[in-house]
Design an enzyme around this catalytic site. Structure first.
Site, PDB file in Angstrom:
ATOM      1  N   CYS A 152       0.838  -1.199   0.000  1.00  0.00           N
ATOM      2  CA  CYS A 152       0.000   0.000   0.000  1.00  0.00           C
ATOM      3  C   CYS A 152       0.878   1.256   0.000  1.00  0.00           C
ATOM      4  O   CYS A 152       1.573   1.521  -0.976  1.00  0.00           O
ATOM      5  CB  CYS A 152      -0.971  -0.019   1.177  1.00  0.00           C
ATOM      6  SG  CYS A 152      -2.374   1.112   0.963  1.00  0.00           S
ATOM      7  N   HIS A 175      -3.376  -5.710   0.811  1.00  0.00           N
ATOM      8  CA  HIS A 175      -3.171  -6.062   2.206  1.00  0.00           C
ATOM      9  C   HIS A 175      -3.557  -7.533   2.375  1.00  0.00           C
ATOM     10  O   HIS A 175      -4.497  -8.017   1.757  1.00  0.00           O
ATOM     11  CB  HIS A 175      -4.043  -5.210   3.129  1.00  0.00           C
ATOM     12  CG  HIS A 175      -3.634  -3.776   3.193  1.00  0.00           C
ATOM     13  ND1 HIS A 175      -2.502  -3.346   3.848  1.00  0.00           N
ATOM     14  CD2 HIS A 175      -4.222  -2.660   2.674  1.00  0.00           C
ATOM     15  CE1 HIS A 175      -2.409  -2.031   3.753  1.00  0.00           C
ATOM     16  NE2 HIS A 175      -3.429  -1.593   3.037  1.00  0.00           N
TER      17      HIS A 175
END
Length: 504
Positions: A337, A436
């Site tokens: 991310c 994630h």
């Protein structure tokens, strides 16, 4: 339709173990045959969870829903506050960004709206479930905030819930904190406290019994349990305060050294959780060059303010050292991310979405550029990663404001049904992704760790334990400990159920 019976867990302070106890009771009630939902009216956390319909809630409520065996929804956490600075937060309402507000403005202008949202969300849950386990926040005795609080006694009143007040004995002064909290409550609030629990106890409980007897005689409130400290309980943490428990030093007895950069605004740091239970791995969190050394794997995690955290790396020398390790091929570097965005060449935030800083040079380890957008991507995703000439299915979730464009020389990392995602260098020594939970995928994690082992001349390990199975075992272990060490019959009676498993 019948209304759910509820129980609320409040604490004498933050990190008293409220989230873990809510998780435990969600599991216990589910084991006893009830349909159970967690509820936290307002959560402040940078570690979030994506619901099946692509909405963002506090990670603790997502994990608690999993423990209850139910699908998480935004009604379980209708308001999520994601800090963006010392005195401001992004307000997320029912899983979508609402507005970035200063603390004072939030208290002044959002209170009535928030109270209505909370009441409506609770009523929907109450109509759909048998039991609701409610989590408070901080302390109910924050007298400077209580006139407009939205997460402790006001919620207990909305739900008409009995309250168990929890004190953490590890912090010291547990009886003082319990008695002091009760003394600071208003009389009608104190009457709602049906019992207390002492959490994280170590040692011989008989030595505590004189204090327990004194407390009950002094306050007239029963002690419903003394919960022992549980070592190495692997249930995802929500608050980055737990990172203080982890070492920054390498463990020479473990074959694989994993360093996670502890960014000042770190978010969703649970991406590293699956490595904690791997027998050959040691995970540490580092924030200085002197702590870094030469790990086998370096993880750049997510960030709530990517450009500011990138500046932190550049100013303290970590950026230069990470680049040196990557170029020397001694360390595999993975960005997730915000960490993925940092691996690129440039980052732009033209609308000041995350901070006032609008441009930063990246680490330059992957040929990509990132621009922040006004709209947040929140979605669960599935795809295939080609790793070691094998196509491995992977799933995860995405929470990001940025959009990363690959340039010439970049190789996509994951193939989704409608697009490619992430980027890697030619040998996958450096790669990044918005996924994630990538390492929560057992097959990929095993293959990835065996590559790290091969680099060190070590034989592969096959048949590593399923992370999902480990988490289910952790839920059951937590529930068993709490069930054994609390007066569950009395708790059911407080909630209006005469006995365990009685008429639902």
């Amino acid at each position: 339709m019948a209304k759910a019976r509820s129980l609320m867990i409040q604490g004498t302070h933050s990190d008293a173990g409220k989230s873990a106890l809510v998780t435990a009771f969600c599991r216990i009630f589910a084991q006893d045959g009830y349909e159970v939902a967690p509820f936290k009216s307002q959560n402040m956390a940078l570690n979030s969870y994506i619901t099946a319909d692509g909405k963002e809630i506090g990670r603790a409520q997502g994990v608690q829903a999993e423990a209850a065996g139910t699908e998480a929804t935004t009604d379980m956490n209708p308001i999520l506050l994601k800090p963006t600075g010392e005195q401001s937060s992004q307000v997320v309402v029912h899983g979508k960004p609402y507005e970035t507000m200063a603390a004072g403005g939030y208290r002044e202008h959002f209170f009535e709206t928030g109270k209505q949202l909370i009441g409506e969300a609770y009523e929907r849950l109450s109509a759909a479930y048998d039991h609701i386990v409610i989590e408070g926040a901080g302390s109910p005795a924050e007298i400077n905030l209580n006139d407009r609080e939205l997460v402790n006694m006001r919620v207990a009143e909305i739900a008409d819930a009995p309250v168990i007040l929890v004190g953490d004995i590890e912090k010291g002064g547990v009886f003082a904190s319990l008695v002091g909290t009760l003394q600071l409550l208003k009389p009608h609030e104190r009457e709602r406290v049906a019992g207390v629990m002492i959490n994280k106890f170590r040692g011989d409980v008989s030595l505590l019994e004189p204090g327990l007897k004194w407390f009950e005689e002094y306050t007239g409130i029963p002690v419903l349990g003394v919960i022992p400290h549980i070592d190495n309980l692997r249930i995802e943490a929500e608050d980055s305060v737990v990172l203080d428990r982890y070492t920054a030093q390498a463990d020479p007895t473990k074959a694989i050294d994993i360093a996670v950069i502890r960014l000042p605004r770190i978010s969703n740091f649970t991406d590293a959780d699956p490595f904690f239970d791997e027998p050959d791995c040691h995970v540490r969190f580092v924030s200085q060059v002197a702590e870094l050394g030469e790990p086998d794997l370096l993880i750049l995690p997510g960030s709530k303010s990517t450009l500011l955290d990138l500046t932190f790396l550049q100013e303290n020398g970590l950026a230069e050292r990470i680049a040196e390790l990557a170029q020397a091929k001694r360390t595999t570097v993975v960005g997730i991310c915000g960490g993925y965005q940092m691996l690129g060449r440039t980052l732009r935030d033209p609308f000041s979405v995350e901070s006032d800083l609008q441009y930063a040079e990246g680490l330059g380890l992957l040929p990509l550029e990132t621009s922040m957008r006004k709209e947040k991507t929140t979605v669960r995703s599935e795809g295939t990663i080609n790793f070691q000439d094998e196509d491995i299915p992977v799933s995860g979730y995405e929470i990001h404001m940025g959009d990363s464009q690959l340039e010439e020389g970049a190789r996509p990392l994951i193939r989704l049904s409608d697009r490619s995602e992430g980027a890697a260098d030619t040998e996958t020594d450096v790669f990044g992704t918005y996924f994630h939970g990538l390492f929560h995928n057992d097959c990929f994690r095993e293959s990835f760790l065996n590559v790290l082992r091969a680099k060190k001349g070590l034989a592969p390990i096959r048949g590593r334990q399923s992370f999902a199975a480990q988490r289910e075992e952790a839920f059951d272990e937590l529930a068993a400990v709490v069930r054994t060490h609390c007066d569950l019959q009395k708790i059911y009676q407080m909630m209006g159920t005469e006995k365990v498993g009685e008429d639902k």
